[in-house]
Structure formats: structure tokens, C-alpha cells
Design a protein around this motif. Structure first.
Motif, short mmCIF file in Angstrom:
data_model
loop_
_atom_site.label_atom_id
_atom_site.label_comp_id
_atom_site.label_asym_id
_atom_site.label_seq_id
_atom_site.Cartn_x
_atom_site.Cartn_y
_atom_site.Cartn_z
N GLY A 12 38.51 43.43 57.21
CA GLY A 12 39.61 43.79 57.61
C GLY A 12 40.66 42.87 57.02
N ASP A 13 40.37 41.49 56.57
CA ASP A 13 41.14 40.64 55.89
C ASP A 13 41.75 41.10 54.66
OD1 ASP A 13 40.38 38.93 58.23
OD2 ASP A 13 39.56 37.58 57.16
N GLU A 14 43.00 40.67 54.47
CA GLU A 14 43.48 41.12 53.18
C GLU A 14 43.11 39.71 52.42
OE1 GLU A 14 47.80 42.19 51.09
OE2 GLU A 14 47.35 42.65 53.12
N VAL A 15 42.70 39.85 50.99
CA VAL A 15 42.01 38.71 50.26
C VAL A 15 42.74 39.06 48.83
CG1 VAL A 15 40.22 38.40 51.76
CG2 VAL A 15 40.02 39.86 50.12
N ASN A 16 42.41 37.84 48.09
CA ASN A 16 42.57 37.99 46.75
C ASN A 16 41.27 37.91 46.04
OD1 ASN A 16 45.23 38.66 45.97
ND2 ASN A 16 45.88 36.59 46.11
N ILE A 17 40.90 38.71 45.24
CA ILE A 17 39.34 38.28 44.59
C ILE A 17 39.40 38.25 43.20
CG2 ILE A 17 38.04 39.39 46.54
CD1 ILE A 17 37.62 41.72 44.76
N VAL A 18 38.16 37.76 42.78
CA VAL A 18 38.13 37.88 41.19
C VAL A 18 37.15 38.98 40.82
CG1 VAL A 18 37.66 36.44 39.11
CG2 VAL A 18 39.06 35.63 40.74
N LEU A 19 37.26 39.87 40.08
CA LEU A 19 36.36 40.75 39.73
C LEU A 19 35.38 40.11 38.80
CD1 LEU A 19 38.21 43.87 39.51
CD2 LEU A 19 36.90 43.19 41.46
N LYS A 20 34.03 40.68 38.68
CA LYS A 20 33.22 40.34 37.48
C LYS A 20 33.62 40.31 35.91
CE LYS A 20 28.80 38.82 36.27
NZ LYS A 20 28.18 37.65 36.64
N ALA A 21 34.53 41.26 35.86
CA ALA A 21 34.89 41.53 34.59
C ALA A 21 36.17 40.65 34.17
CB ALA A 21 35.62 43.04 34.49
N ASP A 22 37.07 40.17 35.27
CA ASP A 22 38.10 39.15 35.19
C ASP A 22 37.60 37.80 35.39
OD1 ASP A 22 39.62 41.53 34.70
OD2 ASP A 22 39.87 41.62 37.13
N GLN A 23 36.51 37.41 35.31
CA GLN A 23 36.14 35.91 35.58
C GLN A 23 36.71 35.11 34.34
OE1 GLN A 23 31.85 35.76 36.14
NE2 GLN A 23 32.12 36.02 38.36
N ARG A 24 36.70 35.56 33.29
CA ARG A 24 37.07 34.63 32.17
C ARG A 24 38.59 34.52 32.26
NH1 ARG A 24 34.59 33.72 27.42
NH2 ARG A 24 32.35 34.18 27.42
N ASP A 53 38.06 49.81 48.92
CA ASP A 53 38.04 50.74 47.95
C ASP A 53 36.58 50.54 47.05
OD1 ASP A 53 38.29 48.47 46.33
OD2 ASP A 53 40.28 49.11 45.43
N GLY A 54 35.72 49.72 47.20
CA GLY A 54 34.38 49.87 46.70
C GLY A 54 34.08 48.53 45.88
N ARG A 55 35.29 47.78 45.32
CA ARG A 55 35.21 46.91 44.21
C ARG A 55 34.62 45.82 44.92
NH1 ARG A 55 41.40 47.00 41.99
NH2 ARG A 55 41.85 47.08 44.10
N VAL A 56 33.93 44.89 44.06
CA VAL A 56 33.34 43.68 44.67
C VAL A 56 33.80 42.66 43.78
CG1 VAL A 56 30.86 42.80 44.65
CG2 VAL A 56 31.07 45.03 45.33
N GLY A 57 33.80 41.45 44.39
CA GLY A 57 34.45 40.13 43.81
C GLY A 57 34.21 39.11 44.83
N ARG A 58 34.59 37.80 43.98
CA ARG A 58 34.59 36.58 44.93
C ARG A 58 35.91 36.20 45.47
NH1 ARG A 58 29.54 34.47 45.21
NH2 ARG A 58 28.10 34.89 43.42
#
Length: 71
Positions: A12-24, A53-58
Motif C-alpha cells: 500500500g506504500d507509494e514508492v519510487n522503484i528502478v525497473l530491471k530495464a532501467d538499472q543503467r 500494476d504488476g511491474r517489478v523493481g527495487r
């Protein structure tokens, strides 16, 4: 808040993540946490989560935590 520690993140937290494709590039994606995928209490690159929405990231940062309703 810091996204490297599991204790700082809840569904439920709103977060900023880095997707695998955007790591660089380090491009951030904003979303709401559906579930946490990293089991350890911390990770140096951020806790891995799945957004609603199903996206996965750190997680790079936790933006806000939903407040419980007042009674």
C-alpha cells in the motif's frame, strides 16, 4: 525513507522503484506496493517489490505510507 530495509516498506506504500530495464539509466518509476519479493531484512540495492500494476523493481525511496482511518 530508505528502500534498502524491509521494515520501511509495507503493501500500500507509494514508492519510487528502478525497473530491471532501467538499472543503467537509474530512471525511477512511481507506484504502489502490492507485495514484497525480497525475503531478507535488507538488500544493498533496494528491496524488490511488485507494484499494483504488476511491474517489478527495487525500491529507491518510500514516498508515503497510507494512514489508518481515524475513529
Amino acid at each position: 525513507m530508505d528502500g534498502r530495509y524491509r521494515k520501511n516498506i509495507r503493501p500500500g506504500d507509494e514508492v519510487n522503484i528502478v525497473l530491471k530495464a532501467d538499472q543503467r539509466s537509474g530512471r525511477l518509476t512511481r507506484g504502489t506496493v502490492r507485495e514484497m519479493l525480497t525475503r531478507s531484512p535488507s538488500h544493498p540495492h533496494g528491496i524488490k517489490v511488485r507494484l499494483t500494476d504488476g511491474r517489478v523493481g527495487r525500491v529507491r525511496e518510500v514516498l508515503k505510507t497510507p494512514q489508518p482511518p481515524c475513529s
